[in-house]
Design an enzyme around this catalytic site. Structure first.
Site, PDB file in Angstrom:
ATOM      1  N   LYS A  66       0.893  -1.243  -0.124  1.00  0.00           N
ATOM      2  CA  LYS A  66       0.193   0.042   0.095  1.00  0.00           C
ATOM      3  C   LYS A  66       0.896   1.205  -0.080  1.00  0.00           C
ATOM      4  O   LYS A  66       1.749   1.474   0.866  1.00  0.00           O
ATOM      5  CB  LYS A  66      -0.866  -0.020   1.134  1.00  0.00           C
ATOM      6  CG  LYS A  66      -1.924   0.945   1.325  1.00  0.00           C
ATOM      7  CD  LYS A  66      -3.022   0.980   2.395  1.00  0.00           C
ATOM      8  CE  LYS A  66      -3.900   2.219   2.490  1.00  0.00           C
ATOM      9  NZ  LYS A  66      -4.896   1.909   3.530  1.00  0.00           N
ATOM     10  N   SER A  83      -9.271   3.570   2.149  1.00  0.00           N
ATOM     11  CA  SER A  83      -8.068   3.842   1.335  1.00  0.00           C
ATOM     12  C   SER A  83      -7.277   3.013   0.681  1.00  0.00           C
ATOM     13  O   SER A  83      -6.488   2.977  -0.069  1.00  0.00           O
ATOM     14  CB  SER A  83      -7.147   4.927   2.347  1.00  0.00           C
ATOM     15  OG  SER A  83      -6.661   4.076   3.160  1.00  0.00           O
ATOM     16  N   SER A 119     -10.959   1.951   6.259  1.00  0.00           N
ATOM     17  CA  SER A 119      -9.885   1.858   5.009  1.00  0.00           C
ATOM     18  C   SER A 119      -9.496   0.629   4.362  1.00  0.00           C
ATOM     19  O   SER A 119      -9.243   0.498   3.050  1.00  0.00           O
ATOM     20  CB  SER A 119      -8.559   2.559   5.326  1.00  0.00           C
ATOM     21  OG  SER A 119      -8.990   4.087   5.423  1.00  0.00           O
TER      22      SER A 119
END
Length: 467
Positions: free
Chosen positions: A78, A153, A177
């Protein structure tokens, strides 16, 4: 052969890699071919490293010893995580050209376990907002309907999993997220008990207890493999949890288990049409498996919880963004909003917010004396137009902040409970939705075992997007 490999579970792939029945070079070839085939349509994997260099690393893995439980498996990390030698932008133009010289802790743990780190997965700018778009790489699209959002996210991670570009992915979760993108992309995400997976040992390590790193995968069994790799206390941080390994994750016997259904929290969380029905359908499957499902009245004041949350969140986000305060004109509007609120807060405002958090933790502990797990929808809206920054209303109710539309994740986030985001099937609109199953602090292994039974009965991630 490439397509077949990208459909296998991480557990299968890792067993074959460890036994040398599959070479890391074959796995890397299949991964790169899959990225080449589908990433252009969804924009999930960014900062991909040179394929020739990746193939060299894969061949070196084949020639050397088995290094750990992730030996030879390609993983894209990520883009909120620094990875040595890979552009690490956090989706911000300020960091557009930043290439770290060292790994963050989670990347170092995955690398030490034998993973080959191939690039990054896309995120919103600084991870703010449950919709993955930024001015560096653009938007990541939903593989089940590309004109729509994939959530965030950890949106890039969820899409990479759903499309078979990776078999395991790391995520992080402050305000849903990894739960929201798991739901919208028909995969699993796990938010561990706060402290089980350490953050990066920098800045303050005592005060901020909202965000956590966690695994994402296409099954709870695969979640367990990565969770064990990234778990364990860091001696430089004060709140680490010593916990027994969870892998291999095996399905729990669900007969007689009590599940509490919180629905829309007595109407406090507005929902788009069809979401509650979709989740109720999932609950009926749970009952068929032997679970006792009972509705639960709102156990705590939702608005008090929200005010506590946005105070503590702004305080935490502003602490992270404070070094960029003199460049606030280069930040997106939501980042400026969080920064300004956090910098203006008094210590007593933060204290009062944490008292409310403490009250909710005590009340939740009472609920878990009666229930093995509680269930909420994983999102309040279906995936929306990828060009929309955020939903401004739900079911006719106006949203007063950029993140109010994800209020349903706050009961878990506010008090650091473990939570499994599990697929709940597809609505009449053809889009995926999911549920949050959460339990008392420390019940991580039990939640994953419950999830494994759910996965065995449903197998939703096997319904791959048509790409």
């Amino acid at each position: 052969m490439s397509e077949e490999l990208t459909r296998k579970s991480a557990a299968e792939l890792l067993a074959d890699l460890s036994a040398r029945q599959l070479s890391a070079a074959e796995m890397m070839q299949a991964t790169l071919a899959r990225i080449e085939a589908v990433n252009g349509a969804v924009n999930a994997v960014v900062a991909l490293r040179d394929p020739e260099v990746l193939m060299e690393e894969a061949r070196a893995a084949d020639d050397g010893p088995v290094r750990g439980p992730l030996h030879g498996l390609p993983i894209a990390v990520k883009d909120l995580v620094n990875v040595a030698g890979i552009r690490s932008t956090q989706g911000s133009p300020i960091l557009r050209d930043f290439v770290p010289g060292r790994d963050d802790l989670i990347a170092a743990r995955m690398r030490a376990a034998g993973a080959i780190l191939i690039g990054k997965t896309n995120v919103p700018e600084f991870g703010l907002g449950s919709h993955t778009f930024n001015p560096v790489y653009g938007a990541t699209r939903n593989p089940y309907d590309p004109p729509l959002s994939c959530g965030g996210s950890s949106g890039g991670a969820a899409v990479a999993l759903a499309t078979g570009m990776v078999a395991l992915a790391d995520g992080s979760d402050m305000m849903g997220s990894l739960r929201n993108p798991a739901a919208w992309n028909n995969v699993y995400g796990f938010r561990p008990s706060w402290g089980r997976v350490p953050s990066e040992p920098m800045g303050d390590t005592f005060l901020h207890q909202l965000a956590t790193l966690g695994p994402m995968a296409r099954s709870p069994e695969d979640l367990g493999i990565l969770l064990d790799v990234i778990s364990g206390p860091d001696p430089r941080q004060p709140h680490g949890i010593e916990a027994a390994p969870v892998a291999p994750v095996r399905p729990a016997d669900l007969r007689g288990r009590r599940i509490g259904w919180l629905g829309d929290w007595g109407g406090a969380f507005p929902m788009e049409a069809g979401i509650l029905d979709q989740c109720l359908g999932a609950l009926r499957v749970m009952e068929e498996l032997g679970w006792v499902v009972e509705p639960v009245e709102p156990p705590f004041d939702a608005e008090a919880m929200w005010e506590s949350w946005i105070t503590l969140r702004s305080w935490s986000v502003a602490a992270g963004l404070a070094p960029l305060a003199d460049r606030r004109d280069q930040l997106k509007d939501s980042a400026r909003w969080e920064l300004d609120r956090g910098l203006a807060m008094s210590a007593m405002e933060v204290h009062r917010a944490s008292v409310i958090r403490s009250d909710w933790f005590r009340r939740a502990a009472e609920l878990f004396d009666a229930f093995d797990a509680l269930v909420l929808p994983a999102a309040q809206v279906w995936p929306f137009d990828v060009d929309l920054p955020w939903p401004t209303e739900i079911a006719g109710r106006a949203m007063d902040t950029y993140h109010r539309w994800m209020q349903v994740v706050v009961p878990v986030s506010l008090i650091g409970l473990p939570c499994l985001a599990a697929p709940a099937g597809f609505g009449k609109n053809g889009l995926p939705m999911g549920v949050q199953m959460f339990g008392r602090r420390g019940s991580d292994a039990d939640l994953l075992a419950i999830g494994a039974a759910w996965h065995e009965a449903t197998g939703w991630p096997q319904r791959r997007p048509a790409m």
